[in-house]
Design a protein around this motif. Structure first.
Motif, PDB file in Angstrom:
ATOM      1  N   THR A 217      30.888  10.070  46.923  1.00 32.49           N
ATOM      2  CA  THR A 217      32.112   9.129  47.129  1.00 32.49           C
ATOM      3  C   THR A 217      31.650   8.469  48.821  1.00 32.49           C
ATOM      4  O   THR A 217      30.766   9.235  49.375  1.00 32.49           O
ATOM      5  CB  THR A 217      33.345  10.183  47.181  1.00 32.49           C
ATOM      6  OG1 THR A 217      34.663   8.375  47.880  1.00 32.49           O
ATOM      7  CG2 THR A 217      33.691  11.339  48.902  1.00 32.49           C
ATOM      8  N   ASP A 252      34.872   5.419  43.689  1.00 28.44           N
ATOM      9  CA  ASP A 252      36.786   6.250  44.096  1.00 28.44           C
ATOM     10  C   ASP A 252      36.753   7.020  42.461  1.00 28.44           C
ATOM     11  O   ASP A 252      35.991   7.435  41.907  1.00 28.44           O
ATOM     12  CB  ASP A 252      37.768   5.125  44.425  1.00 28.44           C
ATOM     13  CG  ASP A 252      37.411   4.624  42.652  1.00 28.44           C
ATOM     14  OD1 ASP A 252      36.872   4.542  41.362  1.00 28.44           O
ATOM     15  OD2 ASP A 252      37.819   3.185  42.941  1.00 28.44           O
ATOM     16  N   VAL A 288      38.783  13.564  45.963  1.00 25.30           N
ATOM     17  CA  VAL A 288      38.611  12.520  45.200  1.00 25.30           C
ATOM     18  C   VAL A 288      38.513  12.876  43.935  1.00 25.30           C
ATOM     19  O   VAL A 288      38.917  12.786  42.716  1.00 25.30           O
ATOM     20  CB  VAL A 288      37.112  11.276  46.001  1.00 25.30           C
ATOM     21  CG1 VAL A 288      37.044  10.542  44.568  1.00 25.30           C
ATOM     22  CG2 VAL A 288      37.555  10.629  47.263  1.00 25.30           C
TER      23      VAL A 288
END
Length: 299
Positions: A217, A252, A288
């Motif tokens: 990420t 994301d 995440v």
């Protein structure tokens, strides 16, 4: 639902492992995986410490190299850990990286023969059987565990080549696939596993598929992932984002969840997300991944 797990790489300093494992549990992730690379962190020691430091995490080892350990010792260690933390350990076994096995004087001339003998003896010992066998690599004379697991412990087998994949179907309680398989090579890999199951008369046996998938990420994720695959001589496979997306997930929480679903639709039961070696913020990635698991659970 496809399970989403997180990987702590063996290059992670030992001082970082427990804080990261606790972060994984706090993020709501159910499963944490390790593997062994020579000469870094040990799988059984790491798993035991993490299980002791957390309350509910399942811990997978993907994998313990069979040439490094006498099968009786492996059975003793697995049974001991499972006795202390019932149902939370998933100990996989594999051939090991052959140059490293040669480096320590443990390379087998026939890794497939070793795996067949080893997996058969290991499963029998963990089932509480008294085992006598004399094979090319595994010899046991009237050996039984004093403290076998109270319930069956699944032993998945790591495999890459066609013959190893068939053997995983014949003798494993699941199969562990490395990140280089990706989505493009997954159908052929699963077909070889199915061939092994059929040859052993195990068509009705459920063999979970655990696949390691690189992920990241943040703004540098694509560059880091591409660089890591390029270092593995897979640069041509990941030259553009579409190619990279066949082997990695990034972005994301929604993007990670969508990537995991693609693997689930292709037949994977557990996607174990592997950070790049140079990930600058593992705690952020864990957060995440936890959010992605929540999205998967809600769908």
């Amino acid at each position: 639902m496809t399970r989403l797990a997180y990987i702590i790489r063996p290059s992670t300093p030992p001082t970082r492992i427990i804080p990261l494992a606790r972060a994984v549990e706090s993020a709501g992730i159910d499963e944490l995986w390790f593997w062994e690379d020579c000469f870094q962190t040990g799988g059984i020691a790491t798993a035991s410490a993490v299980l002791s430091a957390t309350d509910r995490l399942r811990v997978g080892i993907g994998v313990l190299p069979t040439p490094l350990r006498n099968v009786a010792l492996t059975a003793m260690e697995i049974a001991t850990v499972d006795g202390m933390f019932p149902g939370r350990l998933v100990p996989g076994i594999g051939h090991g990286v052959q140059p490293w096995m040669a480096q320590v004087g443990a390379k087998a001339a026939s890794p497939l023969t070793l795996m067949r003998e080893y997996s058969t003896a290991l499963r029998a010992l963990l089932a509480g059987e008294r085992v006598t066998t004399s094979g090319r690599y595994v010899s046991l004379d009237d050996v039984a565990l004093d403290w076998p697991p109270a319930r069956p412990v699944a032993i998945p087998v790591a495999a890459t080549g066609p013959r190893s994949l068939r053997l995983a179907g014949e003798a494993g309680d699941g199969v562990v696939l490395e990140g280089s398989v990706g989505l493009p090579r997954l159908p052929a890999a699963l077909a070889r596993v199915a061939e092994g199951k059929a040859a052993a008369g195990r068509d009705g046996v459920d063999l979970p598929v655990i696949q390691f998938v690189s992920g990241g990420t943040g703004p540098t994720a694509v560059a880091r992932l591409r660089a890591e695959f390029t270092a593995m001589d897979m640069g041509a496979d990941v030259a553009d984002d579409a190619g990279l997306a066949a082997y990695a997930v990034w972005g994301d929480a929604q993007a990670l969840a969508d990537g995991v679903r693609r693997y689930g639709e292709a037949g994977v039961d557990t996607v174990a997300l592997q950070p790049t070696e140079d990930d600058p913020d593992l705690e952020q990635l864990i957060s995440v991944v936890g959010a992605a698991q929540e999205l998967l659970g809600a769908s």
